[in-house]
Design a protein around this motif. Structure first.
Motif, PDB file in Angstrom:
ATOM      1  N   PHE A   1       0.820  -1.227   0.000  1.00 46.17           N
ATOM      2  CA  PHE A   1       0.000   0.000   0.000  1.00 46.17           C
ATOM      3  C   PHE A   1       0.848   1.270   0.000  1.00 46.17           C
ATOM      4  O   PHE A   1       0.735   2.105  -0.903  1.00 46.17           O
ATOM      5  N   PHE A   2       1.734   1.436   0.984  1.00 44.71           N
ATOM      6  CA  PHE A   2       2.434   2.709   1.134  1.00 44.71           C
ATOM      7  C   PHE A   2       3.578   2.895   0.140  1.00 44.71           C
ATOM      8  O   PHE A   2       3.686   3.944  -0.507  1.00 44.71           O
ATOM      9  N   LEU A   3       4.469   1.901   0.017  1.00 39.17           N
ATOM     10  CA  LEU A   3       5.647   2.075  -0.819  1.00 39.17           C
ATOM     11  C   LEU A   3       5.322   2.361  -2.282  1.00 39.17           C
ATOM     12  O   LEU A   3       5.913   3.271  -2.880  1.00 39.17           O
ATOM     13  N   PRO A   4       4.377   1.632  -2.924  1.00 35.45           N
ATOM     14  CA  PRO A   4       4.092   1.932  -4.338  1.00 35.45           C
ATOM     15  C   PRO A   4       3.604   3.359  -4.569  1.00 35.45           C
ATOM     16  O   PRO A   4       3.820   3.922  -5.650  1.00 35.45           O
ATOM     17  N   ARG A   5       2.961   3.957  -3.585  1.00 33.47           N
ATOM     18  CA  ARG A   5       2.421   5.312  -3.739  1.00 33.47           C
ATOM     19  C   ARG A   5       3.467   6.396  -3.487  1.00 33.47           C
ATOM     20  O   ARG A   5       3.211   7.564  -3.759  1.00 33.47           O
ATOM     21  N   ARG A   6       4.638   6.019  -2.979  1.00 32.56           N
ATOM     22  CA  ARG A   6       5.620   7.022  -2.603  1.00 32.56           C
ATOM     23  C   ARG A   6       6.898   6.976  -3.431  1.00 32.56           C
ATOM     24  O   ARG A   6       7.702   7.908  -3.375  1.00 32.56           O
ATOM     25  N   VAL A   7       7.122   5.905  -4.170  1.00 29.94           N
ATOM     26  CA  VAL A   7       8.394   5.700  -4.854  1.00 29.94           C
ATOM     27  C   VAL A   7       8.778   6.846  -5.778  1.00 29.94           C
ATOM     28  O   VAL A   7       9.903   7.332  -5.784  1.00 29.94           O
TER      29      VAL A   7
ATOM     30  N   GLY B   1       7.410   3.617   5.186  1.00 31.41           N
ATOM     31  CA  GLY B   1       8.673   3.466   4.481  1.00 31.41           C
ATOM     32  C   GLY B   1       9.677   4.565   4.713  1.00 31.41           C
ATOM     33  O   GLY B   1      10.800   4.495   4.189  1.00 31.41           O
ATOM     34  N   THR B   2       9.328   5.593   5.481  1.00 35.16           N
ATOM     35  CA  THR B   2      10.273   6.679   5.756  1.00 35.16           C
ATOM     36  C   THR B   2      11.419   6.171   6.627  1.00 35.16           C
ATOM     37  O   THR B   2      11.185   5.513   7.643  1.00 35.16           O
ATOM     38  N   ALA B   3      12.651   6.462   6.225  1.00 32.50           N
ATOM     39  CA  ALA B   3      13.816   6.021   6.985  1.00 32.50           C
ATOM     40  C   ALA B   3      13.890   6.752   8.323  1.00 32.50           C
ATOM     41  O   ALA B   3      13.469   7.914   8.446  1.00 32.50           O
TER      42      ALA B   3
END
Length: 314
Positions: A30-36, A167-169
């Motif tokens: 959900f989150f990573l594909p929307r932020r890449v 996904g934020t470091a």
């Protein structure tokens, strides 16, 4: 019987383990594909020497080459900036490098215990722009004779790279665990001298005890500097009482607080017993039978001194 704190820790670890799989699924699906496409992607993120965070990232195409840049560490309302370098790569892509020294005690970022999110801020003229730093894959431990160093050898503070559910470091900073780190062991025919540093706690009128089965030697801890001490024990007091080897453990004691074993734990080697091996010596204390003295570190990293009568001594 287990303590309430131990049961609480076990329950917390169990809850974290149960949530790990659904958290990973939610992050990857959900989150990573929307932020890449809108974030800077970290290609490398690691703590190499226990307190320096090394970052290398690929910036999105929408970000122009800035005049300068900084990594932002944020937690709640607190923020700290660390210098970063942004430059063109061989294919024209925009890249970012940063080496962030952690710990106010060593002149680094004063980021205390907690989870600190990482972001990038670029500056051109009087304008600035914020870009999120995305960690697609967590750091993978490497194989070999050494391992990642996640503990500061100067303060005992712990730092590791992690990421939020989006996904934020982030950098997870933990306070040092009370420990006593050996810095030097010196043997002579007069005795054994041990220099050590106390981390994560204030030593309250400390002394050192050398402890073997049924025996105990109390020795003073002489201050050498802030949190740094030396202790010495005469060899004649460690003479074995029988033909069997006697194993002496070394413990720091204080007026307030639990006793702490002296040892070596702030390192990055996988086999400390082999790497930190010390030679044995044949000693003859005045008026006593000869013996062999062997200082070493146990698998747990604790300092242990083994004294054995020489075979020909009977």
């Amino acid at each position: 019987m287990r303590s309430g704190r131990g049961l609480l820790g076990t329950a917390r670890r169990g809850a974290v383990a149960r949530l790990a799989a659904p958290r990973a699924w939610l992050m990857s699906r959900f989150f990573l594909p929307r932020r890449v496409g809108r974030t800077a992607r970290l290609r490398y993120a690691a703590v190499l020497d226990g307190q320096t965070v090394n970052l290398h990232a690929l910036l999105p195409h929408s970000v122009p080459l800035p005049e300068r840049a900084a990594v932002v560490l944020s937690r709640g309302g607190r923020r700290h900036l660390a210098e970063a370098r942004v430059y063109r790569g061989p294919a024209g892509e925009l890249l970012m490098d940063a080496a962030i020294l952690m710990g106010e005690e060593v002149g680094g970022i004063p980021a205390g215990p907690g989870r600190w999110k990482l972001g990038l801020r670029t500056y051109t003229g009087g304008r600035s722009r914020s870009v999120a730093l995305l960690l697609l894959e967590p750091p993978v431990p490497y194989e070999g004779p050494t391992k990642p160093m996640t503990v500061s050898r100067f303060t005992g503070a712990r730092y590791r790279v992690g990421r939020t559910i989006t996904g934020t470091a982030r950098i997870v900073s933990s306070a040092p665990v009370p420990a006593v780190e050996v810095s030097k062991v010196h043997m002579s025919h007069a005795g054994t001298t041990v220099d050590f540093q106390v981390l994560g706690t204030e030593a309250d009128r400390p002394w050192v005890e050398f402890v073997a089965a049924g025996r105990q030697i109390r020795q003073p801890a002489q201050p050498l500097g802030p949190g740094v001490f030396r202790t010495e024990v005469p060899l004649e007091r460690m003479q074995p009482r029988s033909a069997r080897p006697e194993h002496w453990d070394v413990v720091l004691c204080q007026e307030a607080g639990p006793p702490l074993r002296l040892g070596r734990r702030l390192h990055d080697v996988r086999n400390p017993r082999r790497v930190f091996a010390m030679r044995s010596m044949a000693m003859t204390p005045v008026g006593l039978t000869p013996m062999i003295v062997q200082p070493r570190y146990t698998p747990a990293g604790n300092l242990r001194i083994t004294c054995t009568r020489m075979p020909e001594a009977g």
